[in-house]
Design a protein around this motif. Structure first.
Motif, PDB file in Angstrom:
ATOM      1  N   ARG A  92      33.866  -9.068  23.946  1.00 43.98           N
ATOM      2  CA  ARG A  92      33.796 -10.314  24.061  1.00 43.98           C
ATOM      3  C   ARG A  92      35.189 -11.784  23.873  1.00 43.98           C
ATOM      4  N   TYR A  93      35.739 -10.742  22.910  1.00 43.97           N
ATOM      5  CA  TYR A  93      37.110 -11.459  23.194  1.00 43.97           C
ATOM      6  C   TYR A  93      37.162 -12.206  23.739  1.00 43.97           C
ATOM      7  N   ALA A  94      37.548 -11.379  24.808  1.00 42.08           N
ATOM      8  CA  ALA A  94      38.517 -11.398  26.043  1.00 42.08           C
ATOM      9  C   ALA A  94      37.763 -12.706  27.195  1.00 42.08           C
ATOM     10  N   ILE A  95      36.088 -12.657  26.676  1.00 41.06           N
ATOM     11  CA  ILE A  95      35.752 -13.194  27.642  1.00 41.06           C
ATOM     12  C   ILE A  95      35.433 -14.971  26.516  1.00 41.06           C
ATOM     13  N   ASN A  96      35.037 -15.355  25.710  1.00 43.37           N
ATOM     14  CA  ASN A  96      36.106 -16.230  25.088  1.00 43.37           C
ATOM     15  C   ASN A  96      37.209 -17.040  25.243  1.00 43.37           C
ATOM     16  N   THR A  97      37.713 -15.828  25.298  1.00 43.80           N
ATOM     17  CA  THR A  97      39.529 -16.510  25.703  1.00 43.80           C
ATOM     18  C   THR A  97      39.496 -17.066  26.969  1.00 43.80           C
ATOM     19  N   LEU A  98      39.097 -16.265  28.205  1.00 45.47           N
ATOM     20  CA  LEU A  98      38.643 -17.256  29.449  1.00 45.47           C
ATOM     21  C   LEU A  98      37.871 -18.400  28.642  1.00 45.47           C
ATOM     22  N   LYS A  99      37.255 -18.801  28.544  1.00 43.37           N
ATOM     23  CA  LYS A  99      36.032 -19.526  28.418  1.00 43.37           C
ATOM     24  C   LYS A  99      37.512 -20.742  27.766  1.00 43.37           C
ATOM     25  N   ASN A 100      38.354 -20.385  27.006  1.00 41.41           N
ATOM     26  CA  ASN A 100      38.857 -21.821  26.070  1.00 41.41           C
ATOM     27  C   ASN A 100      40.180 -21.958  27.112  1.00 41.41           C
ATOM     28  N   TYR A 101      40.772 -21.308  27.711  1.00 41.80           N
ATOM     29  CA  TYR A 101      41.647 -21.216  29.049  1.00 41.80           C
ATOM     30  C   TYR A 101      40.472 -21.977  30.001  1.00 41.80           C
ATOM     31  N   LYS A 102      39.531 -22.212  30.098  1.00 38.24           N
ATOM     32  CA  LYS A 102      38.519 -22.980  31.739  1.00 38.24           C
ATOM     33  C   LYS A 102      38.670 -23.939  30.850  1.00 38.24           C
ATOM     34  N   SER A 103      38.381 -24.431  29.172  1.00 38.09           N
ATOM     35  CA  SER A 103      37.886 -25.712  29.248  1.00 38.09           C
ATOM     36  C   SER A 103      39.420 -26.509  29.110  1.00 38.09           C
ATOM     37  N   THR A 104      40.396 -25.733  29.577  1.00 45.96           N
ATOM     38  CA  THR A 104      41.559 -26.776  29.235  1.00 45.96           C
ATOM     39  C   THR A 104      41.948 -28.135  30.540  1.00 45.96           C
ATOM     40  N   SER A 105      41.299 -27.489  31.780  1.00 50.53           N
ATOM     41  CA  SER A 105      41.637 -27.679  32.658  1.00 50.53           C
ATOM     42  C   SER A 105      39.842 -28.365  33.056  1.00 50.53           C
ATOM     43  N   PRO A 106      39.956 -29.106  33.395  1.00 53.42           N
ATOM     44  CA  PRO A 106      38.924 -30.653  34.259  1.00 53.42           C
ATOM     45  C   PRO A 106      38.519 -30.206  35.275  1.00 53.42           C
ATOM     46  N   LEU A 107      39.348 -29.320  36.376  1.00 55.55           N
ATOM     47  CA  LEU A 107      39.247 -28.945  37.396  1.00 55.55           C
ATOM     48  C   LEU A 107      38.443 -28.005  37.735  1.00 55.55           C
ATOM     49  N   ILE A 108      39.039 -26.965  37.316  1.00 51.64           N
ATOM     50  CA  ILE A 108      38.268 -25.667  36.266  1.00 51.64           C
ATOM     51  C   ILE A 108      36.494 -25.829  36.984  1.00 51.64           C
ATOM     52  N   ASN A 109      36.461 -24.965  38.153  1.00 53.80           N
ATOM     53  CA  ASN A 109      34.647 -24.596  38.050  1.00 53.80           C
ATOM     54  C   ASN A 109      34.441 -23.479  37.224  1.00 53.80           C
ATOM     55  N   GLU A 110      34.581 -22.807  37.940  1.00 49.96           N
ATOM     56  CA  GLU A 110      35.002 -21.181  36.810  1.00 49.96           C
ATOM     57  C   GLU A 110      36.233 -20.557  37.013  1.00 49.96           C
ATOM     58  N   MET A 111      36.453 -19.272  36.648  1.00 50.83           N
ATOM     59  CA  MET A 111      37.364 -18.962  36.875  1.00 50.83           C
ATOM     60  C   MET A 111      37.337 -17.330  36.370  1.00 50.83           C
ATOM     61  N   PHE A 112      38.479 -16.721  37.272  1.00 50.05           N
ATOM     62  CA  PHE A 112      38.406 -14.989  37.291  1.00 50.05           C
ATOM     63  C   PHE A 112      39.404 -14.406  36.826  1.00 50.05           C
ATOM     64  N   LEU A 113      39.051 -12.962  36.486  1.00 54.01           N
ATOM     65  CA  LEU A 113      40.353 -12.869  36.056  1.00 54.01           C
ATOM     66  C   LEU A 113      40.051 -10.700  36.037  1.00 54.01           C
ATOM     67  N   TYR A 114      41.163 -10.818  37.646  1.00 61.48           N
ATOM     68  CA  TYR A 114      40.632  -9.565  38.410  1.00 61.48           C
ATOM     69  C   TYR A 114      41.893  -8.647  38.141  1.00 61.48           C
ATOM     70  N   PHE A 115      41.803  -7.029  37.860  1.00 64.12           N
ATOM     71  CA  PHE A 115      42.843  -6.591  38.040  1.00 64.12           C
ATOM     72  C   PHE A 115      42.999  -5.126  39.096  1.00 64.12           C
ATOM     73  N   HIS A 116      43.865  -5.132  39.410  1.00 69.93           N
ATOM     74  CA  HIS A 116      44.425  -4.061  40.875  1.00 69.93           C
ATOM     75  C   HIS A 116      43.623  -3.288  40.312  1.00 69.93           C
ATOM     76  N   ASN A 117      43.124  -3.118  41.928  1.00 73.05           N
ATOM     77  CA  ASN A 117      42.299  -1.784  41.928  1.00 73.05           C
ATOM     78  C   ASN A 117      41.021  -1.159  40.832  1.00 73.05           C
ATOM     79  N   ASP A 118      40.470  -2.190  40.516  1.00 77.43           N
ATOM     80  CA  ASP A 118      40.288  -2.630  39.143  1.00 77.43           C
ATOM     81  C   ASP A 118      38.647  -2.549  39.930  1.00 77.43           C
ATOM     82  N   ASN A 119      37.140  -1.869  39.502  1.00 76.15           N
ATOM     83  CA  ASN A 119      36.206  -2.201  40.568  1.00 76.15           C
ATOM     84  C   ASN A 119      34.880  -3.081  39.252  1.00 76.15           C
ATOM     85  N   SER A 120      35.862  -3.848  37.988  1.00 73.44           N
ATOM     86  CA  SER A 120      34.806  -4.856  37.501  1.00 73.44           C
ATOM     87  C   SER A 120      36.148  -6.180  37.479  1.00 73.44           C
TER      88      SER A 120
END
Length: 759
Positions: A92-120
């Motif tokens: 849950r802290y990771a999700i909040n961190t992503l929200k903080n990064y998203k808020s730093t740029s007005p250009l971002i509508n949504e952002m996704f983090l993906y690790f290679h060969n992961d199912n999530s």
């Protein structure tokens, strides 16, 4: 011969020539002005588009830099490691961190983090399985399997234009998927950040570039895909035309697209090779200068109409003297039959007839030089005898004094008619007076600029009119002159008028009288016109020497005119003899004449005059007194002439000294010096050249070029500073004159001197 203009081929040729001369430059000028207006408008619009595109490029570059910066920070953020995001507690802290990064740029509508060969995959909304992600976010022209493949294999930042489709209507919109591998710039990234950016965010940056003009704006990525587009045209561009736009180099271009010429402006980002392009039909430039075109057509029509009228008037004005000369040529034909024959043929060949007539009189034509003419007339006013003046000079200027009567008017500057009125340029007054004539009085005028500033003498020659008194005719001419000056220049001059004489040889008499009347007006405060004949006399002076005669005697001595002085003395003595006074009474009147001469001499400062004063024995006879007074007048006039020469030499020495000290002042001019030292421009110009041997302008130039050469060879001052220091403001003109004088430019001269000094 009755004049009918339109029967003359020469007159019609004049009109057609004037119209042709008017039309050719007028049409060319109209076309040039119109094209210049269109080109200027086009240049301004294109430059505005270029500036706005550069501004949009800078904004986009900054926003993309922010995305790179976010990706870099995410890749090193300990809370966004693979372990942390999968941990049930720290996730849950990771999700909040992503929200903080998203808020730093007005250009971002949504952002996704993906690790290679992961199912999530992780977003600001939480963690989702890939199967759930591909079902929730459906992209047109980007299949789910392609999405997963790109997320796993992305090694370089890339952009994918997509249409996002979801269950929610708010998701059905155009998006840009911006994929950034993490760690950025690593050859083996371990994951991918995907930013979803609304196309409208980029479109908003280019919406206002075209303003009120119809056209389109585009943003292309480095592969030529349209990332954002703003279409103000009726339909979108075909793919082929879009590809042509992507091949343009940065700058301003003209392309033929959709069957019409378009103005295209293109800039390219050096950071990510994105291209920003605007395109608009060129026809809009012409449509936007319709008001200018209408104005130009109105002006063209008005000028053409006015030019046609002017052509008619100029042709008439040009033809009238030719017709007069033509009539003169025909008058030499001899008989009426020959004259009619010449007229009929001359209508077609006026210039041939005139050329023949002028050939017979060509030896009489000459060109008058203004300064020589003025100098000749000054000598005439001073000495009065045409035979005593240089014959070569009188022949060269070919002056004629038509008329049987002649008199002189002295005109000086008076007060303006209105307080706000600017005093007239005296040279303009001179020009106007030089053209003044009174044909209704059969009179002609010659103007002379006097040495005193703002004073002009007019020599008027006329023939008396039948049934009109001479004095009345003179007064009418003087009043007409006053009306002309008052009407043309809005000022009231002061005028002194001398008496009329039978020949030009007596103009010096009339000039002295006019000066006396002029000085009397200034001192006594009479009206603006003073006639010498009407100078006031008290009743008690009746039978004595007239006051105006004594004024004339005094004025002639002040002017140094010995001829007029002795003539006035003779006239005064003659009046006494006619009066029949007894010896005692006559002796008293003699004292008046002698006192006038002596008083004037003392006022002028003539040295050792007391020894020349006639003694008691001189008053015993009129002949002895006349002889003594002549000698005394001669002494005074000689002293005046010598003193004038000394004063003139002294004045020229002062002026030369002043010029030598102030030649670096760029405002130094003939008019300035004339005003400073109270001397007329023409008199100063002539006297300066006689004293120095060169004219005023050349003397100033020699002083300045000498000073410039000294500075060029002794200092390292910049050329522009040297030119301004020596009194010149026009640098190109100085360089041109310097090269003409020395053969070198100032820079070449300095270099040449340096080389000689070093060798």
């Amino acid at each position: 011969m009755k004049l009918n203009y339109f029967k003359s081929r020469l007159f019609l040729k004049y009109i057609s020539s004037y119209l042709l001369i008017l039309m050719i430059p007028l049409i060319l000028l109209t076309v040039i002005i119109y094209n210049s207006a269109v080109n200027n408008l086009r240049s301004q619009i294109e430059q505005s588009h270029l500036n706005q595109l550069n501004q949009a490029k800078s904004i986009v570059n900054n926003l993309v830099d922010q995305l790179y910066d976010i990706a870099s920070r995410v890749s090193y953020d300990e809370q966004l490691t693979r372990y942390q995001v999968h941990d049930p507690y720290y996730g849950r802290y990771a999700i909040n961190t992503l929200k903080n990064y998203k808020s730093t740029s007005p250009l971002i509508n949504e952002m996704f983090l993906y690790f290679h060969n992961d199912n999530s995959i992780f977003s600001t909304a939480g963690m989702s399985r890939l199967e759930v992600f591909t079902e929730k976010f459906s992209f047109r022209r980007w299949q789910g399997s392609e999405v997963i493949q790109d997320l796993n294999e992305a090694k370089f930042p890339s952009v994918r234009p997509v249409n996002l489709v979801g269950k929610s209507a708010s998701l059905n919109q155009s998006m840009l998927a911006f994929l950034v591998p993490i760690t950025p710039n690593s050859p083996n990234p371990h994951g991918t950040l995907m930013f979803l950016i609304k196309e409208s965010e980029l479109t908003a940056l280019i919406n206002s570039i075209l303003g009120n003009y119809q056209g389109s704006s585009f943003i292309f990525d480095n592969t030529g895909q349209v990332l954002a587009a703003n279409y103000n045209l009726e339909s979108a561009l075909p793919e082929q035309d879009l590809q042509e736009l992507t091949k343009l180099t940065p700058g301003i271009h003209s392309l033929h697209i959709n069957g019409e010429t378009n103005s295209v402006v293109s800039v390219k980002s050096e950071q990510n090779d994105w291209q920003f392009v605007t395109m608009m039909p060129s026809s809009q430039f012409f449509s936007n200068v319709l008001h200018i075109r209408s104005l130009i057509l109105m002006i063209f029509t008005a000028v053409l109409a006015a030019g046609s009228i002017a052509a008619l008037l100029l042709a008439r004005k040009q033809y009238n003297p030719i017709f007069d000369l033509f009539q003169f040529a025909n008058s030499k034909a001899g008989t009426a039959a020959e004259e009619n024959q010449a007229s009929s043929s001359g209508r077609r060949n006026e210039l041939v007839r005139i050329r023949t007539a002028l050939h017979e009189y060509s030896s009489k034509a000459d060109l008058q030089e203004p300064y020589a003419r003025n100098h000749f007339l000054l000598m005439l006013l001073k000495y009065g005898n045409l035979e005593s003046l240089p014959s070569e000079l009188s022949k060269s200027i070919n002056l004629h004094f038509e008329g049987s009567r002649h008199f002189v008017i002295v005109v000086g500057r008076g007060e303006s008619a209105e307080p706000q009125t600017t005093p007239p340029n005296w040279q303009h007054v001179m020009t106007a007076l030089s053209k003044a004539d009174f044909k209704e009085h059969a009179a002609y005028v010659h103007s002379v600029e006097l040495p005193k500033p703002d004073q002009i003498a007019l020599i008027v020659s006329f023939d008396p009119l039948d049934g009109q008194k001479e004095q009345h005719q003179v007064r009418e001419m003087v009043d007409a002159l006053l009306d002309r000056l008052s009407g043309a220049f809005q000022f009231h001059p002061i005028m002194g008028v001398g008496r009329c004489y039978a020949g030009p040889a007596q103009l010096n008499q009339s000039f002295i009288e006019a000066c006396s009347a002029f000085d009397s007006r200034v001192s006594a405060g009479n009206g603006s016109i003073t006639f010498f004949e009407e100078l006031s006399e008290s009743p008690s002076e009746a039978g004595w020497i007239s006051k105006n005669l004594l004024l004339k005697l005094s004025q002639s001595l002040k002017q140094g005119s010995y001829t007029v002085a002795v003539q006035t003395v003779d006239e005064a003595m003659s009046e006494l003899q006619k009066a029949g006074f007894c010896l005692k009474l006559a002796r008293c009147v003699y004292f008046d004449i002698a006192n006038t001469v002596i008083k004037t001499g003392l006022e002028l400062g003539v040295g050792k005059l007391i020894s020349d004063i006639p003694g008691q024995d001189a008053f015993q006879s009129a002949e002895e007194l006349n002889r003594r007074l002549r000698a005394l007048c001669g002494r005074i006039c000689t002293w005046v002439e010598q003193n004038e020469k000394k004063e003139e030499h002294s004045l020229m020495d002062q002026i030369v000294s002043y010029i030598d000290s102030n030649y670096m002042d760029h405002s130094l001019s003939l008019e300035f010096i004339s005003s400073k030292y109270s001397i007329s421009v023409s008199h100063f110009s002539r006297s300066f050249k006689e004293a120095v041997g060169t004219n005023f302008v050349q003397y100033i130039w020699q002083k300045r070029i000498t000073a410039a050469i000294h500075k060029l060879t002794t200092t390292n001052e910049p050329l522009k500073d040297i030119i301004q220091t020596v009194g010149y403001q026009d640098t190109p003109n100085f360089i041109r004159k310097f090269k003409k004088e020395t053969g070198y430019t100032p820079g070449q001269y300095r270099k040449l001197y340096s080389e000689k000094a070093s060798s």
